[in-house]
Design a protein around this motif. Structure first.
Motif, PDB file in Angstrom:
ATOM      1  N   GLU A 242       3.734   6.828 -12.845  1.00 44.53           N
ATOM      2  CA  GLU A 242       3.139   6.067 -11.748  1.00 44.53           C
ATOM      3  C   GLU A 242       2.062   5.111 -12.246  1.00 44.53           C
ATOM      4  OE1 GLU A 242       1.923   8.620  -8.542  1.00 44.53           O
ATOM      5  OE2 GLU A 242       3.637   9.924  -8.880  1.00 44.53           O
ATOM      6  N   VAL A 243       1.211   5.590 -13.150  1.00 41.77           N
ATOM      7  CA  VAL A 243       0.142   4.735 -13.675  1.00 41.77           C
ATOM      8  C   VAL A 243       0.727   3.552 -14.429  1.00 41.77           C
ATOM      9  CG1 VAL A 243      -1.771   4.620 -15.311  1.00 41.77           C
ATOM     10  CG2 VAL A 243      -1.585   6.568 -13.758  1.00 41.77           C
ATOM     11  N   HIS A 244       1.713   3.792 -15.266  1.00 47.18           N
ATOM     12  CA  HIS A 244       2.325   2.709 -16.024  1.00 47.18           C
ATOM     13  C   HIS A 244       3.027   1.716 -15.093  1.00 47.18           C
ATOM     14  CE1 HIS A 244       2.489   5.299 -19.937  1.00 47.18           C
ATOM     15  NE2 HIS A 244       1.305   4.762 -19.724  1.00 47.18           N
ATOM     16  N   ALA A 245       3.661   2.217 -14.044  1.00 45.13           N
ATOM     17  CA  ALA A 245       4.322   1.331 -13.085  1.00 45.13           C
ATOM     18  C   ALA A 245       3.310   0.412 -12.416  1.00 45.13           C
ATOM     19  CB  ALA A 245       5.075   2.153 -12.040  1.00 45.13           C
ATOM     20  N   VAL A 246       2.186   0.976 -12.012  1.00 49.09           N
ATOM     21  CA  VAL A 246       1.147   0.168 -11.364  1.00 49.09           C
ATOM     22  C   VAL A 246       0.589  -0.870 -12.336  1.00 49.09           C
ATOM     23  CG1 VAL A 246      -1.186   0.253 -10.392  1.00 49.09           C
ATOM     24  CG2 VAL A 246       0.538   1.901  -9.644  1.00 49.09           C
ATOM     25  N   LEU A 247       0.371  -0.494 -13.572  1.00 50.32           N
ATOM     26  CA  LEU A 247      -0.140  -1.439 -14.568  1.00 50.32           C
ATOM     27  C   LEU A 247       0.857  -2.563 -14.826  1.00 50.32           C
ATOM     28  CD1 LEU A 247      -1.823   0.980 -17.149  1.00 50.32           C
ATOM     29  CD2 LEU A 247      -2.923  -0.407 -15.382  1.00 50.32           C
ATOM     30  N   VAL A 248       2.151  -2.239 -14.838  1.00 53.09           N
ATOM     31  CA  VAL A 248       3.174  -3.283 -14.996  1.00 53.09           C
ATOM     32  C   VAL A 248       3.099  -4.266 -13.840  1.00 53.09           C
ATOM     33  CG1 VAL A 248       5.670  -3.714 -14.901  1.00 53.09           C
ATOM     34  CG2 VAL A 248       4.766  -1.955 -16.424  1.00 53.09           C
ATOM     35  N   MET A 249       2.907  -3.754 -12.634  1.00 57.47           N
ATOM     36  CA  MET A 249       2.826  -4.634 -11.467  1.00 57.47           C
ATOM     37  C   MET A 249       1.543  -5.457 -11.471  1.00 57.47           C
ATOM     38  SD  MET A 249       4.600  -2.240  -8.530  1.00 57.47           S
ATOM     39  CE  MET A 249       3.865  -0.679  -9.066  1.00 57.47           C
ATOM     40  N   TYR A 250       0.456  -4.900 -12.002  1.00 54.02           N
ATOM     41  CA  TYR A 250      -0.751  -5.701 -12.211  1.00 54.02           C
ATOM     42  C   TYR A 250      -0.439  -6.874 -13.143  1.00 54.02           C
ATOM     43  CZ  TYR A 250      -3.822  -1.954 -10.347  1.00 54.02           C
ATOM     44  OH  TYR A 250      -4.462  -1.028  -9.556  1.00 54.02           O
ATOM     45  N   GLY A 251       0.313  -6.587 -14.213  1.00 57.13           N
ATOM     46  CA  GLY A 251       0.664  -7.626 -15.163  1.00 57.13           C
ATOM     47  C   GLY A 251       1.480  -8.744 -14.540  1.00 57.13           C
TER      48      GLY A 251
ATOM     49  N   ASP B 220       0.850  -1.191   0.000  1.00 62.18           N
ATOM     50  CA  ASP B 220       0.000   0.000   0.000  1.00 62.18           C
ATOM     51  C   ASP B 220       0.885   1.240   0.000  1.00 62.18           C
ATOM     52  OD1 ASP B 220      -2.317   1.508   0.037  1.00 62.18           O
ATOM     53  OD2 ASP B 220      -2.481   1.477   2.224  1.00 62.18           O
ATOM     54  N   ASN B 221       1.640   1.430  -1.098  1.00 62.36           N
ATOM     55  CA  ASN B 221       2.611   2.520  -1.165  1.00 62.36           C
ATOM     56  C   ASN B 221       2.465   3.379  -2.416  1.00 62.36           C
ATOM     57  OD1 ASN B 221       4.404   1.302  -3.342  1.00 62.36           O
ATOM     58  ND2 ASN B 221       4.586  -0.273  -1.771  1.00 62.36           N
ATOM     59  N   MET B 222       1.490   3.055  -3.262  1.00 57.94           N
ATOM     60  CA  MET B 222       1.260   3.853  -4.472  1.00 57.94           C
ATOM     61  C   MET B 222      -0.209   3.697  -4.848  1.00 57.94           C
ATOM     62  SD  MET B 222       3.497   3.897  -8.008  1.00 57.94           S
ATOM     63  CE  MET B 222       4.923   4.670  -7.196  1.00 57.94           C
ATOM     64  N   ASP B 223      -0.798   4.734  -5.415  1.00 52.73           N
ATOM     65  CA  ASP B 223      -2.230   4.726  -5.722  1.00 52.73           C
ATOM     66  C   ASP B 223      -2.648   3.471  -6.480  1.00 52.73           C
ATOM     67  OD1 ASP B 223      -2.240   7.206  -4.592  1.00 52.73           O
ATOM     68  OD2 ASP B 223      -2.779   8.305  -6.402  1.00 52.73           O
ATOM     69  N   GLY B 224      -3.628   2.764  -5.936  1.00 57.60           N
ATOM     70  CA  GLY B 224      -4.234   1.630  -6.620  1.00 57.60           C
ATOM     71  C   GLY B 224      -3.451   0.336  -6.571  1.00 57.60           C
TER      72      GLY B 224
ATOM     73  N   SER C 127       7.518  -0.460  -6.807  1.00 57.32           N
ATOM     74  CA  SER C 127       6.750   0.615  -7.440  1.00 57.32           C
ATOM     75  C   SER C 127       7.593   1.870  -7.609  1.00 57.32           C
ATOM     76  CB  SER C 127       5.513   0.930  -6.598  1.00 57.32           C
ATOM     77  OG  SER C 127       5.879   1.218  -5.249  1.00 57.32           O
ATOM     78  N   HIS C 128       8.273   2.287  -6.543  1.00 58.87           N
ATOM     79  CA  HIS C 128       9.089   3.494  -6.601  1.00 58.87           C
ATOM     80  C   HIS C 128      10.262   3.324  -7.563  1.00 58.87           C
ATOM     81  CE1 HIS C 128       7.508   3.479  -2.277  1.00 58.87           C
ATOM     82  NE2 HIS C 128       6.736   4.301  -2.974  1.00 58.87           N
ATOM     83  N   ARG C 129      10.882   2.164  -7.536  1.00 53.20           N
ATOM     84  CA  ARG C 129      12.051   1.929  -8.388  1.00 53.20           C
ATOM     85  C   ARG C 129      11.654   1.891  -9.872  1.00 53.20           C
ATOM     86  NH1 ARG C 129      16.487  -0.203  -5.158  1.00 53.20           N
ATOM     87  NH2 ARG C 129      15.824  -0.258  -2.978  1.00 53.20           N
ATOM     88  N   LEU C 130      10.460   1.408 -10.170  1.00 52.71           N
ATOM     89  CA  LEU C 130       9.999   1.442 -11.552  1.00 52.71           C
ATOM     90  C   LEU C 130       9.815   2.884 -12.028  1.00 52.71           C
ATOM     91  CD1 LEU C 130       7.374  -1.464 -11.620  1.00 52.71           C
ATOM     92  CD2 LEU C 130       9.588  -1.408 -12.782  1.00 52.71           C
ATOM     93  N   VAL C 131       9.315   3.741 -11.125  1.00 58.33           N
ATOM     94  CA  VAL C 131       9.170   5.150 -11.478  1.00 58.33           C
ATOM     95  C   VAL C 131      10.540   5.797 -11.627  1.00 58.33           C
ATOM     96  CG1 VAL C 131       8.288   7.400 -10.707  1.00 58.33           C
ATOM     97  CG2 VAL C 131       6.900   5.341 -10.414  1.00 58.33           C
ATOM     98  N   TYR C 132      11.474   5.453 -10.730  1.00 56.68           N
ATOM     99  CA  TYR C 132      12.834   5.985 -10.848  1.00 56.68           C
ATOM    100  C   TYR C 132      13.474   5.583 -12.181  1.00 56.68           C
ATOM    101  CZ  TYR C 132      12.616   6.735  -5.752  1.00 56.68           C
ATOM    102  OH  TYR C 132      12.272   7.141  -4.497  1.00 56.68           O
ATOM    103  N   SER C 133      13.061   4.421 -12.710  1.00 57.00           N
ATOM    104  CA  SER C 133      13.647   3.936 -13.959  1.00 57.00           C
ATOM    105  C   SER C 133      13.024   4.586 -15.187  1.00 57.00           C
ATOM    106  CB  SER C 133      13.503   2.412 -14.063  1.00 57.00           C
ATOM    107  OG  SER C 133      12.135   2.047 -14.206  1.00 57.00           O
ATOM    108  N   GLY C 134      11.995   5.425 -14.984  1.00 50.79           N
ATOM    109  CA  GLY C 134      11.452   6.186 -16.102  1.00 50.79           C
ATOM    110  C   GLY C 134       9.976   6.010 -16.382  1.00 50.79           C
TER     111      GLY C 134
END
Length: 376
Positions: A285-294, A151-155, A275-282
């Motif tokens: 936030e929405v795309h990072a969350v969708l990747v983690m859903y995948g 529970d560290n990023m929206d959704g 989640s944060h590291r995916l955002v740091y990599s470029g």
């Protein structure tokens, strides 16, 4: 497993999911208004991801959806599961308002693990009891905390819990366990509905009362799905549970290793999750969350393939999943998430234009959150 009457069909789990989703959609707006009026809000901090004051206690909306929907089953087994995770939600509710020490949390979660043992659930089919019992308690405690940490990023926590619960529900239906499948679909429905208020930009956070409640449910449902799979086909039950919870386990292990390597306490919060590291990599936030859903969805597909296609195919997909997650784990571990002056952290920091002072405190009454928000 379930001693359910023959009137149970696939329609009952689907009905439970629909009821849970409808109730969560209806109740959550009232929770938001109540939380803001009472000053139950998350305030931006240097070690948190969100910007703006966001209502807390959203987990009450999820709970309000799951409990009545689960009651549809009339199953004593389901009621026992709900009782165990409700204790965790109360623990989280207390922690949302008054900090609870880690030792107390682990003690209560261990008690939840004892309930899981009493239900006859074990991690790893065929293991000796002296191995299976402590592993089962460790699984309950570990997964409860793993979902709580998500529970560290929206959704993120709600979406991942929805996917895991939905996949577990399919496995339970395939394993002829409609009552516990109804609980799984109720959880998935409530989480999916909650995303209407919690996906980026979030209007409400679930808080520990919601994340610990979901963590307990995910722990129990993955074990229940594991046993249902073993009962209906000679599959490795441990693989089912590990596949379903593969992403939460990846995130928690990454945080533990990264914090130990940096000389930080593993109990210290921070913006150092997957989640944060995916955002740091470029990623956004929405795309990072969708990747983690995948990633989570791939784990959920594994037991379904094992039960509907072939165990060899499922095991192959699981091996590929583990290899892929481990490769990503290594890549993300190399990202500097702790130095405030690292290029990645500065570029991705959602609060870089407003870092509050350490002494800032929550007001007793607050106005609604500003329009511009980001994730927790």
């Amino acid at each position: 497993m379930d001693a359910t009457p023959p009137v149970f069909t696939a329609l009952v789990p689907l009905l439970a999911g629909g009821v849970a989703a409808s109730l969560t959609l209806a109740v959550t707006p009232f929770v938001i208004r109540w939380a803001i009026a009472r000053g139950f809000v998350a305030i931006p901090r240097a070690d948190r991801w969100h910007r703006g004051r966001i209502a807390l206690m959203g987990g009450l909306g999820i709970i309000a959806g799951v409990l009545p929907a689960a009651a549809i089953t009339g199953s004593p087994r389901v009621f026992a599961m709900i009782g165990a995770v409700s204790v965790l939600s109360v623990l989280g509710l207390v922690d949302d308002r008054r900090s609870v020490t880690p030792s107390v949390k682990v003690l209560v979660e261990t008690a939840g693990g004892a309930v899981v043992l009493a239900l006859g659930l074990r991690f790893g089919a065929g293991l000796p009891e002296w191995i299976a019992m402590p592993l089962t308690v460790a699984w309950t405690v570990g997964i409860s905390n793993a979902v709580n940490l998500l529970d560290n990023m929206d959704g993120l926590a709600a979406g991942v819990s929805a996917i895991i619960s939905g996949a577990a529900g399919v496995v339970l239906l395939l394993g002829h366990q409609p009552a516990t499948a109804a609980l799984a679909f109720a959880t998935a429905g409530a989480c999916a509905a909650f995303l209407g208020y919690n996906f980026n930009p979030a209007r409400v956070f679930m808080g520990d009362c919601g994340s610990l409640f979901l963590g307990g449910l995910v722990a129990i449902l993955t074990l229940e799905a594991s046993h249902a799979a073993v009962t209906s086909a000679p599959v490795a039950g441990g693989i089912v549970a590990l596949a379903l919870a593969s992403f939460p386990l990846m995130d928690t292990s990454l945080v533990i290793v990264a914090r130990r390597r940096a000389g930080r306490s593993i109990m210290q919060g921070g913006r150092d999750h997957v989640s944060h590291r995916l955002v740091y990599s470029g990623l956004t936030e929405v795309h990072a969350v969708l990747v983690m859903y995948g990633m989570t969805l791939l784990g959920g597909v594994v037991p379904i393939i094992m039960l509907t296609w072939s165990q060899a195919a499922g095991a192959t997909v699981f091996a590929v999943l583990v290899a892929g997650l481990f490769g990503l784990w290594l890549k993300l571990l190399a990202i500097d998430a702790y130095s405030p002056f690292s290029a990645s952290a500065v570029a991705a920091d959602p609060t870089r234009d407003r870092v509050p002072a350490d002494h800032e405190a929550a007001p007793s009454r607050v106005t609604p959150p500003p329009t511009r928000r980001s994730a927790s």
